[in-house]
Design a protein around this motif. Structure first.
Motif, PDB file in Angstrom:
ATOM      1  N   ARG A 224       0.834  -1.208   0.000  1.00 52.36           N
ATOM      2  CA  ARG A 224       0.000   0.000   0.000  1.00 52.36           C
ATOM      3  C   ARG A 224       0.867   1.256   0.000  1.00 52.36           C
ATOM      4  N   ALA A 225       1.868   1.270   0.856  1.00 55.64           N
ATOM      5  CA  ALA A 225       2.732   2.443   0.955  1.00 55.64           C
ATOM      6  C   ALA A 225       3.460   2.710  -0.365  1.00 55.64           C
ATOM      7  N   LYS A 226       3.948   1.651  -1.003  1.00 55.81           N
ATOM      8  CA  LYS A 226       4.673   1.804  -2.271  1.00 55.81           C
ATOM      9  C   LYS A 226       3.758   2.353  -3.368  1.00 55.81           C
ATOM     10  N   ILE A 227       2.533   1.824  -3.441  1.00 57.83           N
ATOM     11  CA  ILE A 227       1.599   2.262  -4.485  1.00 57.83           C
ATOM     12  C   ILE A 227       1.166   3.703  -4.264  1.00 57.83           C
ATOM     13  N   LEU A 228       0.821   4.060  -3.018  1.00 56.80           N
ATOM     14  CA  LEU A 228       0.404   5.446  -2.743  1.00 56.80           C
ATOM     15  C   LEU A 228       1.535   6.425  -3.038  1.00 56.80           C
ATOM     16  N   LEU A 229       2.767   6.037  -2.748  1.00 58.67           N
ATOM     17  CA  LEU A 229       3.912   6.908  -3.032  1.00 58.67           C
ATOM     18  C   LEU A 229       4.100   7.076  -4.532  1.00 58.67           C
ATOM     19  N   ALA A 230       3.960   5.989  -5.284  1.00 51.26           N
ATOM     20  CA  ALA A 230       4.145   6.054  -6.738  1.00 51.26           C
ATOM     21  C   ALA A 230       3.076   6.897  -7.415  1.00 51.26           C
ATOM     22  N   LEU A 231       1.882   6.951  -6.825  1.00 50.92           N
ATOM     23  CA  LEU A 231       0.760   7.651  -7.462  1.00 50.92           C
ATOM     24  C   LEU A 231       0.450   8.993  -6.804  1.00 50.92           C
ATOM     25  N   LYS A 232       1.340   9.490  -5.932  1.00 55.05           N
ATOM     26  CA  LYS A 232       1.031  10.691  -5.151  1.00 55.05           C
ATOM     27  C   LYS A 232       0.851  11.941  -6.003  1.00 55.05           C
ATOM     28  N   ASP A 233       1.448  11.958  -7.190  1.00 58.20           N
ATOM     29  CA  ASP A 233       1.310  13.136  -8.057  1.00 58.20           C
ATOM     30  C   ASP A 233       0.455  12.854  -9.292  1.00 58.20           C
ATOM     31  N   SER A 234      -0.134  11.675  -9.377  1.00 59.35           N
ATOM     32  CA  SER A 234      -0.908  11.315 -10.559  1.00 59.35           C
ATOM     33  C   SER A 234      -2.232  12.084 -10.613  1.00 59.35           C
ATOM     34  N   THR A 235      -2.600  12.454 -11.816  1.00 59.74           N
ATOM     35  CA  THR A 235      -3.893  13.116 -12.028  1.00 59.74           C
ATOM     36  C   THR A 235      -4.823  12.229 -12.863  1.00 59.74           C
ATOM     37  N   ASP A 236      -4.433  10.982 -13.004  1.00 62.62           N
ATOM     38  CA  ASP A 236      -5.265  10.042 -13.761  1.00 62.62           C
ATOM     39  C   ASP A 236      -6.395   9.526 -12.856  1.00 62.62           C
ATOM     40  N   ALA A 312      -7.576  10.005   2.415  1.00 62.09           N
ATOM     41  CA  ALA A 312      -8.735   9.924   1.526  1.00 62.09           C
ATOM     42  C   ALA A 312      -9.228  11.318   1.131  1.00 62.09           C
ATOM     43  N   MET A 313      -9.256  12.260   2.088  1.00 62.47           N
ATOM     44  CA  MET A 313      -9.697  13.621   1.778  1.00 62.47           C
ATOM     45  C   MET A 313      -8.728  14.303   0.830  1.00 62.47           C
ATOM     46  N   GLU A 314      -7.448  13.977   0.954  1.00 62.37           N
ATOM     47  CA  GLU A 314      -6.462  14.550   0.029  1.00 62.37           C
ATOM     48  C   GLU A 314      -6.723  14.061  -1.388  1.00 62.37           C
ATOM     49  N   ILE A 315      -7.132  12.796  -1.526  1.00 64.28           N
ATOM     50  CA  ILE A 315      -7.472  12.245  -2.843  1.00 64.28           C
ATOM     51  C   ILE A 315      -8.695  12.952  -3.407  1.00 64.28           C
ATOM     52  N   VAL A 316      -9.707  13.191  -2.558  1.00 65.50           N
ATOM     53  CA  VAL A 316     -10.911  13.914  -2.993  1.00 65.50           C
ATOM     54  C   VAL A 316     -10.549  15.317  -3.448  1.00 65.50           C
ATOM     55  N   ASN A 317      -9.672  15.983  -2.710  1.00 71.63           N
ATOM     56  CA  ASN A 317      -9.258  17.341  -3.079  1.00 71.63           C
ATOM     57  C   ASN A 317      -8.506  17.347  -4.414  1.00 71.63           C
ATOM     58  N   ARG A 318      -7.712  16.322  -4.657  1.00 72.67           N
ATOM     59  CA  ARG A 318      -7.006  16.221  -5.943  1.00 72.67           C
ATOM     60  C   ARG A 318      -8.016  16.076  -7.078  1.00 72.67           C
ATOM     61  N   CYS A 319      -9.075  15.332  -6.829  1.00 75.84           N
ATOM     62  CA  CYS A 319     -10.117  15.187  -7.858  1.00 75.84           C
ATOM     63  C   CYS A 319     -10.829  16.506  -8.102  1.00 75.84           C
ATOM     64  N   THR A 320     -11.115  17.222  -7.038  1.00 74.52           N
ATOM     65  CA  THR A 320     -11.779  18.520  -7.163  1.00 74.52           C
ATOM     66  C   THR A 320     -10.935  19.474  -8.006  1.00 74.52           C
ATOM     67  N   ALA A 321      -9.640  19.514  -7.722  1.00 73.13           N
ATOM     68  CA  ALA A 321      -8.736  20.381  -8.489  1.00 73.13           C
ATOM     69  C   ALA A 321      -8.632  19.910  -9.933  1.00 73.13           C
ATOM     70  N   LEU A 322      -8.676  18.622 -10.125  1.00 75.31           N
ATOM     71  CA  LEU A 322      -8.551  18.060 -11.465  1.00 75.31           C
ATOM     72  C   LEU A 322      -9.709  18.469 -12.365  1.00 75.31           C
ATOM     73  N   TYR A 323     -10.908  18.602 -11.771  1.00 73.88           N
ATOM     74  CA  TYR A 323     -12.098  18.932 -12.562  1.00 73.88           C
ATOM     75  C   TYR A 323     -12.428  20.418 -12.526  1.00 73.88           C
TER      76      TYR A 323
END
Length: 419
Positions: A224-236, A312-323
């Motif tokens: 989990r830690a490795k995947i979250l780190l690899a995707l921390k800047d992804s906007t996909d 999880a809230m940080e992920i939601v915020n990334r989605c908000t910024a993305l759209y």
């Protein structure tokens, strides 16, 4: 004596038999209709039965002048004959033998039960195919499945299930029993049998083969830690779904169906109540994806508020910024604003696993990880765990809890005794 189920499936003739049965019910209530109308219905019903039997009954019909009987070979038993004083009566007997519900076997009832659960429950095409495979492998060629279900006793059921001793795994035996329970439930509802005798048969006393799969072959905290780190800047969007799956005990379809409107910003909770599902016909032909206003559980136990952590809230915020700051519609959406697709999600999951150098596992293994992590928490009681995972059956939640706590207990004991 072993019989072979080589009769036509009644399911294939359902429309015609339902029409014949409907006319039969009308004739039983002939007092409410004119005599000439009843006579016309009787003639029409006889013609349809005659045509249907001539189509499906391959054995010759003979006439015995000595006994003044018409007779033919029983389709279920070559040593037995079916006879009557006239052809109409013989056709009636053959119709009852081929299509009468009171003589239905497990094999004949299976397609009716299959459609019944398809219409009543939210089963995926994959689940239906799994049932089909199990039935074909374990029921189709057995004598048990060809005998009229009314004649089967609890002892017959127990003998059938016991025949899989040391041949089937516990999981396979459970699937076999699930189908049997379901068919009996259907037979009870159709008034073919009075009770479901299969439910009283305890398969826990049957010895089974060891499972070949590794129950601990799931994602880990390190993965989990490795995947979250690899995707921390992804906007996909698909990458963001992967990250959210590691923060909630959800199925991938439930996360794909999340709306911004489902979030309570004050309590930082999200309501899980819907799922992206693939809808297809029972025959498995082409279908389509849609958002269903239910989860896999299919009732209120599949609805719950889950807390959104800081991650999880940080992920939601990334989605908000993305759209572009528009917090509405799907949280994780396609370029056109619609929902995402699970097949594409799996490709993204496989790619990130290869990128960080860990073994790829399906999306369900992420849910297995989150469920086990919650189950291993000492503050998590069984009722709360069931709500978090939205499981109807306590044994499912207990499985995750037992796996997690057993692993932890082993480690502690070994460290104390041998460390």
């Amino acid at each position: 004596m072993k019989t072979k189920y080589d009769r036509p499936s009644p399911f294939a003739y359902r429309d015609r038999t339902e029409a014949i049965n409907s006319m039969g019910r009308m004739l039983k209530n002939h007092a409410i209709m004119a005599d000439e109308d009843a006579a016309d219905i009787r003639i029409m019903r006889k013609k349809q039965i005659e045509k249907l039997i001539q189509e499906v009954h391959k054995n010759k019909i003979f006439f015995s002048e000595k006994k003044n009987l018409y007779y033919t070979q029983d389709p279920d038993n070559k040593r037995r004959k079916i006879s009557a004083r006239d052809m109409d009566s013989l056709y009636e007997k053959l119709y009852e033998r081929y299509f009468g519900e009171q003589t239905f076997s497990i094999a004949q009832l299976y397609p009716f039960w299959r459609e019944w659960i398809w219409e009543r429950r939210h089963l995926s095409p994959g689940t239906i195919r799994k049932h089909d495979d199990c039935f074909r492998k374990n029921y189709a060629d057995s004598e048990f499945a060809t005998r009229p279900i009314k004649e089967l006793t609890a002892y017959d059921v127990d003998c059938f299930l016991s025949s899989f001793s040391e041949r089937a795994t516990r999981h396979q035996l459970t699937e076999i029993k699930t189908i049997l329970n379901g068919i009996y439930d259907y037979a009870v509802i159709r008034d073919i049998v009075p009770v479901n005798v299969a439910r009283n048969c305890n398969t826990r006393t049957i010895r089974t083969k060891a499972e070949q799969n590794d129950p601990y072959n799931v994602y880990t905290q390190s993965d989990r830690a490795k995947i979250l780190l690899a995707l921390k800047d992804s906007t996909d969007s698909y990458d963001l779904v992967i990250c959210m799956m590691f923060c909630l005990c959800c199925r991938v379809g439930e996360i794909e169906a999340m709306h911004f409107e489902d979030i309570n910003p004050e309590t930082q909770e999200i309501l899980i109540h819907s799922e992206i599902v693939y809808v297809t016909g029972i025959d498995g032909n082409s279908g389509y994806f849609k958002e269903a206003d239910y989860t896999k559980t299919g009732d209120d136990s599949g609805v719950d508020l889950l807390p959104l952590t800081a991650t999880a809230m940080e992920i939601v915020n990334r989605c908000t910024a993305l759209y572009g700051g528009e917090a509405e519609g799907y949280i994780f959406k396609s370029a056109s604003g619609g929902f995402l697709y699970t097949k594409t999600f799996n490709r993204h999951l496989k790619a990130v696993c290869e990128q960080v150098g860990i073994r790829y596992r399906s999306s369900h293994k992420i849910r297995f990880y989150t469920a086990s992590a919650l189950g291993g928490d000492e503050d998590m009681d069984m009722a709360t765990l069931m709500r978090c995972g939205r499981w109807k059956d306590p044994s499912t939640a207990m499985h995750y809890q037992r796996m997690a706590r057993e692993k932890t207990a082993k480690r502690r004991a070994f460290d104390r005794q041998f460390g």
